[in-house]
Design an enzyme around this catalytic site. Sequence first.
Site, PDB file in Angstrom:
ATOM      1  N   HIS A  83       0.851  -1.195   0.000  1.00  0.00           N
ATOM      2  CA  HIS A  83       0.000   0.000   0.000  1.00  0.00           C
ATOM      3  C   HIS A  83       0.885   1.243   0.000  1.00  0.00           C
ATOM      4  CE1 HIS A  83      -3.665   2.278   0.638  1.00  0.00           C
ATOM      5  NE2 HIS A  83      -3.039   2.968   1.570  1.00  0.00           N
ATOM      6  N   THR A 139      -6.018  -9.110   5.539  1.00  0.00           N
ATOM      7  CA  THR A 139      -7.089  -9.638   6.378  1.00  0.00           C
ATOM      8  C   THR A 139      -8.406  -9.007   5.917  1.00  0.00           C
ATOM      9  OG1 THR A 139      -6.825  -7.889   8.042  1.00  0.00           O
ATOM     10  CG2 THR A 139      -5.536  -9.917   8.352  1.00  0.00           C
TER      11      THR A 139
END
Length: 212
Positions: A108, A140
């Site tokens: 990210h 997740t």
Amino acid sequence: MAMKTVVIISGSGSNLQALIDRANEIGIEISGVISNREEAFGLQRAQRAGITTALVDHRQFESRETFDAALSETIDGMQAQLVILAGFMRILTPEFTRRYEGRMLNIHPSLLPKYRGLHTHRRALEAGDEWHGATVHFVTEELDGGATIIQAPVAVSSADSEETLAAKVHAVEHRIYPLAAQWFAEGRLRLEQGVAYLDNAPLPVEGYQYHD
């Protein structure tokens, strides 16, 4: 034996290329590249490297669940031991993330938990931040919220634009993503009860801090 790795993309695939270039060195075998977009240039990168590619077009599915089911089937058909998201621009269902939890990584373009989601470079500039960067984390159910593995900070200059800042972040992404993949392939990195461990020691919340 090299770890069978599937890379999932939506766009140009620059992080994919970084992984292709270093695959032998870091102990992975990219057994397949999957895109949800036919026009993704990363598919051409993979094909040039002799890597199997697959298109799973999200627009051909009625729901997120049916798309994710087809994506899972494709991943499993490529015998993935490690799944790497590299510019994959889809929000994944909880069922999908649970299926690959502990063996799926994402990168990210921010120093998480700052600036989850989109337009991270613009947001860092608008906030007047002195530091920006990239984060590799386990995937997740929580969007951009899995345990941090490694972060690479970059200094923000008063002269930076979104484009120049993005270029700085891309440069460090191409260093830290192969490193995280190497740690996983070597059995040094794992996720346990929501915590990332490196060499059997829990990583801090902000992960391993990478500096050139």
